[in-house]
Design a protein around this motif. Structure first.
Motif, PDB file in Angstrom:
ATOM      1  N   VAL B  44       0.845  -1.187   0.000  1.00  0.00           N
ATOM      2  CA  VAL B  44       0.000   0.000   0.000  1.00  0.00           C
ATOM      3  C   VAL B  44       0.885   1.243   0.000  1.00  0.00           C
ATOM      4  O   VAL B  44       1.840   1.350   0.780  1.00  0.00           O
ATOM      5  N   VAL B  45       0.569   2.158  -0.919  1.00  0.00           N
ATOM      6  CA  VAL B  45       1.323   3.404  -1.072  1.00  0.00           C
ATOM      7  C   VAL B  45       0.380   4.567  -0.793  1.00  0.00           C
ATOM      8  O   VAL B  45      -0.647   4.715  -1.454  1.00  0.00           O
ATOM      9  N   GLY B  46       0.756   5.391   0.185  1.00  0.00           N
ATOM     10  CA  GLY B  46      -0.064   6.552   0.507  1.00  0.00           C
ATOM     11  C   GLY B  46       0.562   7.292   1.675  1.00  0.00           C
ATOM     12  O   GLY B  46       1.382   6.732   2.404  1.00  0.00           O
ATOM     13  N   PRO B  47       0.184   8.564   1.860  1.00  0.00           N
ATOM     14  CA  PRO B  47       0.803   9.404   2.887  1.00  0.00           C
ATOM     15  C   PRO B  47      -0.004   9.427   4.182  1.00  0.00           C
ATOM     16  O   PRO B  47      -1.230   9.392   4.167  1.00  0.00           O
ATOM     17  N   VAL B  48       0.727   9.502   5.296  1.00  0.00           N
ATOM     18  CA  VAL B  48       0.089   9.673   6.600  1.00  0.00           C
ATOM     19  C   VAL B  48       0.855  10.731   7.392  1.00  0.00           C
ATOM     20  O   VAL B  48       1.994  11.075   7.055  1.00  0.00           O
ATOM     21  N   GLY B  49       0.224  11.210   8.454  1.00  0.00           N
ATOM     22  CA  GLY B  49       0.859  12.199   9.311  1.00  0.00           C
ATOM     23  C   GLY B  49       1.291  11.592  10.632  1.00  0.00           C
ATOM     24  O   GLY B  49       1.265  10.367  10.816  1.00  0.00           O
ATOM     25  N   ASP B  50       1.655  12.492  11.547  1.00  0.00           N
ATOM     26  CA  ASP B  50       2.137  12.034  12.851  1.00  0.00           C
ATOM     27  C   ASP B  50       1.058  11.290  13.645  1.00  0.00           C
ATOM     28  O   ASP B  50       1.366  10.526  14.560  1.00  0.00           O
ATOM     29  N   ASP B  51      -0.218  11.563  13.285  1.00  0.00           N
ATOM     30  CA  ASP B  51      -1.311  10.953  14.039  1.00  0.00           C
ATOM     31  C   ASP B  51      -1.575   9.508  13.629  1.00  0.00           C
ATOM     32  O   ASP B  51      -2.458   8.851  14.180  1.00  0.00           O
ATOM     33  N   PHE B  52      -0.853   9.021  12.636  1.00  0.00           N
ATOM     34  CA  PHE B  52      -1.043   7.642  12.186  1.00  0.00           C
ATOM     35  C   PHE B  52      -0.032   6.780  12.928  1.00  0.00           C
ATOM     36  O   PHE B  52       1.180   6.876  12.688  1.00  0.00           O
ATOM     37  N   GLY B  53      -0.515   5.976  13.843  1.00  0.00           N
ATOM     38  CA  GLY B  53       0.394   5.312  14.754  1.00  0.00           C
ATOM     39  C   GLY B  53       0.437   3.804  14.619  1.00  0.00           C
ATOM     40  O   GLY B  53      -0.062   3.223  13.651  1.00  0.00           O
ATOM     41  N   PRO B  54       1.029   3.166  15.596  1.00  0.00           N
ATOM     42  CA  PRO B  54       1.202   1.715  15.584  1.00  0.00           C
ATOM     43  C   PRO B  54      -0.125   0.970  15.497  1.00  0.00           C
ATOM     44  O   PRO B  54      -0.215  -0.085  14.860  1.00  0.00           O
ATOM     45  N   HIS B  72       5.379   8.463   5.785  1.00  0.00           N
ATOM     46  CA  HIS B  72       5.133   9.286   6.963  1.00  0.00           C
ATOM     47  C   HIS B  72       5.667  10.694   6.729  1.00  0.00           C
ATOM     48  O   HIS B  72       6.855  10.877   6.487  1.00  0.00           O
ATOM     49  N   VAL B  73       4.778  11.688   6.767  1.00  0.00           N
ATOM     50  CA  VAL B  73       5.180  13.086   6.577  1.00  0.00           C
ATOM     51  C   VAL B  73       5.330  13.722   7.956  1.00  0.00           C
ATOM     52  O   VAL B  73       4.319  13.992   8.623  1.00  0.00           O
ATOM     53  N   PRO B  74       6.569  13.955   8.393  1.00  0.00           N
ATOM     54  CA  PRO B  74       6.781  14.482   9.750  1.00  0.00           C
ATOM     55  C   PRO B  74       6.098  15.840   9.914  1.00  0.00           C
ATOM     56  O   PRO B  74       6.173  16.691   9.019  1.00  0.00           O
ATOM     57  N   GLY B  75       5.446  16.027  11.041  1.00  0.00           N
ATOM     58  CA  GLY B  75       4.753  17.277  11.319  1.00  0.00           C
ATOM     59  C   GLY B  75       3.404  17.402  10.654  1.00  0.00           C
ATOM     60  O   GLY B  75       2.687  18.378  10.893  1.00  0.00           O
ATOM     61  N   GLY B  76       3.057  16.427   9.813  1.00  0.00           N
ATOM     62  CA  GLY B  76       1.785  16.493   9.097  1.00  0.00           C
ATOM     63  C   GLY B  76       0.663  15.753   9.811  1.00  0.00           C
ATOM     64  O   GLY B  76       0.900  15.039  10.792  1.00  0.00           O
ATOM     65  N   GLU B  77      -0.545  15.973   9.308  1.00  0.00           N
ATOM     66  CA  GLU B  77      -1.694  15.228   9.800  1.00  0.00           C
ATOM     67  C   GLU B  77      -2.272  14.388   8.671  1.00  0.00           C
ATOM     68  O   GLU B  77      -2.261  14.793   7.498  1.00  0.00           O
ATOM     69  N   THR B  78      -2.835  13.265   9.028  1.00  0.00           N
ATOM     70  CA  THR B  78      -3.421  12.350   8.050  1.00  0.00           C
ATOM     71  C   THR B  78      -4.722  12.943   7.487  1.00  0.00           C
ATOM     72  O   THR B  78      -5.438  13.669   8.182  1.00  0.00           O
ATOM     73  N   PHE B  79      -4.975  12.656   6.232  1.00  0.00           N
ATOM     74  CA  PHE B  79      -6.224  13.028   5.549  1.00  0.00           C
ATOM     75  C   PHE B  79      -7.417  12.716   6.454  1.00  0.00           C
ATOM     76  O   PHE B  79      -7.516  11.626   7.019  1.00  0.00           O
ATOM     77  N   PHE B  80      -8.307  13.712   6.575  1.00  0.00           N
ATOM     78  CA  PHE B  80      -9.469  13.531   7.445  1.00  0.00           C
ATOM     79  C   PHE B  80     -10.745  13.833   6.665  1.00  0.00           C
ATOM     80  O   PHE B  80     -10.839  14.866   5.987  1.00  0.00           O
ATOM     81  N   TRP B  81     -11.709  12.935   6.760  1.00  0.00           N
ATOM     82  CA  TRP B  81     -13.006  13.136   6.090  1.00  0.00           C
ATOM     83  C   TRP B  81     -14.128  12.963   7.088  1.00  0.00           C
ATOM     84  O   TRP B  81     -14.129  12.019   7.877  1.00  0.00           O
ATOM     85  N   ARG B  82     -15.035  13.926   7.089  1.00  0.00           N
ATOM     86  CA  ARG B  82     -16.226  13.787   7.916  1.00  0.00           C
ATOM     87  C   ARG B  82     -17.447  13.799   6.998  1.00  0.00           C
ATOM     88  O   ARG B  82     -17.583  14.695   6.150  1.00  0.00           O
ATOM     89  N   GLY B  83     -18.293  12.830   7.166  1.00  0.00           N
ATOM     90  CA  GLY B  83     -19.484  12.776   6.323  1.00  0.00           C
ATOM     91  C   GLY B  83     -20.629  12.076   7.024  1.00  0.00           C
ATOM     92  O   GLY B  83     -20.456  11.495   8.105  1.00  0.00           O
ATOM     93  N   HIS B  84     -21.796  12.182   6.405  1.00  0.00           N
ATOM     94  CA  HIS B  84     -22.946  11.456   6.956  1.00  0.00           C
ATOM     95  C   HIS B  84     -23.805  10.894   5.836  1.00  0.00           C
ATOM     96  O   HIS B  84     -23.721  11.322   4.678  1.00  0.00           O
ATOM     97  N   TYR B  85     -24.584   9.910   6.209  1.00  0.00           N
ATOM     98  CA  TYR B  85     -25.549   9.289   5.308  1.00  0.00           C
ATOM     99  C   TYR B  85     -26.925   9.405   5.945  1.00  0.00           C
ATOM    100  O   TYR B  85     -27.059   9.239   7.158  1.00  0.00           O
ATOM    101  N   ASP B  86     -27.944   9.686   5.121  1.00  0.00           N
ATOM    102  CA  ASP B  86     -29.312   9.577   5.596  1.00  0.00           C
ATOM    103  C   ASP B  86     -29.804   8.159   5.271  1.00  0.00           C
ATOM    104  O   ASP B  86     -29.002   7.275   4.988  1.00  0.00           O
ATOM    105  N   TYR B  87     -31.121   7.964   5.301  1.00  0.00           N
ATOM    106  CA  TYR B  87     -31.618   6.604   5.056  1.00  0.00           C
ATOM    107  C   TYR B  87     -31.274   6.093   3.665  1.00  0.00           C
ATOM    108  O   TYR B  87     -31.167   4.904   3.442  1.00  0.00           O
ATOM    109  N   ASP B  88     -31.086   7.020   2.723  1.00  0.00           N
ATOM    110  CA  ASP B  88     -30.577   6.605   1.422  1.00  0.00           C
ATOM    111  C   ASP B  88     -29.072   6.418   1.550  1.00  0.00           C
ATOM    112  O   ASP B  88     -28.292   7.356   1.375  1.00  0.00           O
ATOM    113  N   LEU B  89     -28.670   5.211   1.845  1.00  0.00           N
ATOM    114  CA  LEU B  89     -27.262   4.944   2.131  1.00  0.00           C
ATOM    115  C   LEU B  89     -26.404   4.970   0.870  1.00  0.00           C
ATOM    116  O   LEU B  89     -25.190   4.800   0.935  1.00  0.00           O
ATOM    117  N   ASN B  90     -27.034   5.161  -0.301  1.00  0.00           N
ATOM    118  CA  ASN B  90     -26.248   5.255  -1.528  1.00  0.00           C
ATOM    119  C   ASN B  90     -25.537   6.596  -1.661  1.00  0.00           C
ATOM    120  O   ASN B  90     -24.630   6.735  -2.479  1.00  0.00           O
TER     121      ASN B  90
END
Lengths: 311, 311
Positions: B44-54, B72-90
């Protein structure tokens, strides 16, 4: 076994991105009876006006549909629907509805129609559906369709009618709307708890699903490169499905028979949408149906053989 | 054969009608690699920040995923997504996106990752996908995912990248949007004309379709009574599908193998949505996968035997 369908007989004016027709034979009972005529004797019950002539009768009779119970209302005009579809062919936009003789429709079934073994209650007012169902005491298998209008305006009447039938055939969105349950598996179980053994969820271009106490069966729609007019697809599906059941025994209605019926419904519906109105189904042949069912089998089959997976 | 996936590694905050999580491991590369780990070696290839731990590393390593190329990008934070679904889970509703280290992501592949036999380009900017693809000269099978954002803002770049891959995996609405063709059969043919042999149309709760020059294969989603969180379903599907192909030979990639791969993708995606994030898949067993594939076979199978139809 003999089959009776009660529903609308109509003239449709339809525009899609691929063409239009100003006046063509349509209506749920027409699409259903043409599709089911490949399997058994079908009697169609519905009202027409003075504008319904020999040409329209001939379309049904050419497929052996028994038209004795088509009720001619003197001085009346046949139900007329005008609608259009945009590129999203799943959504019909209604531009004009003239109920005409259909507005006062009170189904009158002949003795022969009442003595049917199988009854399909196409989308009409739920109290009328229940009256018809009560007239067909001897029917061994009764199915119904409905629509969002009745779910919104006559929900209790519809639920009472559902209690009296063996099979509910609705769009999946309608099943969710009716039961107020977003999950289809749960929603179908709730409908079955009212009485019906069989729930069929029609999913438009995505196919259809069968949900019974014995299990689930899912079938994609037949993939088509040319879809000219989806009008009547659901009723053609129902005609193929119910027609197959009427021809292959509804007494010991096993899961395998229901699944095969789904394939015939899917196949005939796929022909329906290839041209406008009844234009394709009226010249459909049994060989074409059989070939499409075999093709549908081929394109939904995968080999389930053991594979080595990593722990 | 060895498999490399390049994509996002994320923390997700998700609310659905059935619960919520404030911070859980997610991202396309994570869901993909967990799913494909049942079939082959996955890098797996992708970037993470300091908050991505053991703890996060451990989830991947427990399934044998090779995490050496997680940057691992020192001093960085990992990609963050916040979302929601209603009853239409699509439909996912995005409430907050913090790209963090993912915003400056420039994939760096180790020699081992570049020497993969099979490459999956998860949904990242199309020019980056093409750069990665060019680094993996020896890859025998390359697939990509994308999204509406890139179709709208980087359509030409996406089309150029598609020319360099063997397989396109998109939602059916995205395929229509990208090709500007409403008909899926025609749209998929247009994509294949650009280069890819294989087009997979993901259809959410309705399943998925495979479209190649050899034909069509359609598979409904596995019916579930409990769907808690659809996040990652598409990537789990892709992981099962591509993982199966990596394990079962991509050189003589025949239609039967592709259809079987669809079943494994469908099965693993169905587990993914039963719980939040990676919670279900991280404790999934190979026996559970095999059982669900068999069940999927059973519920999509019908008997195609001759019937007597009326002329």
């Amino acid at each position: 076994m003999s089959l009776t369908v009660v529903g609308s007989i109509a003239f449709d004016a339809v525009t899609t991105p691929f063409g239009s027709r100003e006046r063509m034979l349509g209506g749920s009972a027409v699409h259903f009876s043409l599709a089911s005529s490949f399997f058994t004797d079908v009697r169609v019950v519905g009202p027409v006006g003075d504008d319904f002539g020999p040409e329209e009768h001939a379309v049904l009779r050419a497929r052996g549909v028994i038209t004795d119970d088509i009720e001619h209302v003197p001085g009346g005009e046949t139900f007329f629907w005008r609608g259009h579809y945009d590129y999203d062919l799943n959504t019909a936009h209604t531009d004009e509805t003239r109920l005409n003789v259909f507005g006062d429709f009170s189904p009158k079934l002949s003795q022969d129609s009442r003595e049917c073994d199988v009854l399909f209650l196409a989308n009409i007012q739920p109290d009328l559906q229940r009256e018809v169902r009560e007239q067909c005491e001897g029917a061994r298998f009764v199915a119904l369709d409905s629509m969002n209008l009745w779910i919104e305006t006559a929900r209790d009447a519809l639920l009472r009618t559902i209690e009296t039938v063996d099979c509910v055939m609705l769009n999946d969105a309608e099943i969710r709307q009716l039961t107020r349950k977003p999950n289809l598996v749960q929603a179908a179980r709730e409908l079955r708890a009212l009485g019906p053994r069989v729930v069929v969820a029609k999913q438009g271009e995505y196919g259809a699903a069968l949900l019974t106490d014995e299990g689930f069966f899912g079938l994609p729609a037949f993939p088509l490169e040319t879809v000219l007019d989806p009008t009547g697809a659901g009723d053609s599906f129902a005609g193929g499905f119910i027609g197959f059941l009427a021809a292959h025994g509804t007494d010991e209605l096993d899961h395998e028979t229901l699944c095969r019926a789904m394939a015939y419904g899917t196949a005939i519906a796929s022909f329906n949408v290839e041209e406008f109105g009844t234009e394709r189904v009226r010249r459909l042949t049994r060989d074409e149906i059989a070939a499409r069912v075999s093709e549908l089998h081929r394109i939904t089959h995968f080999v389930d053989a053991p594979v080595s997976l990593r722990a």
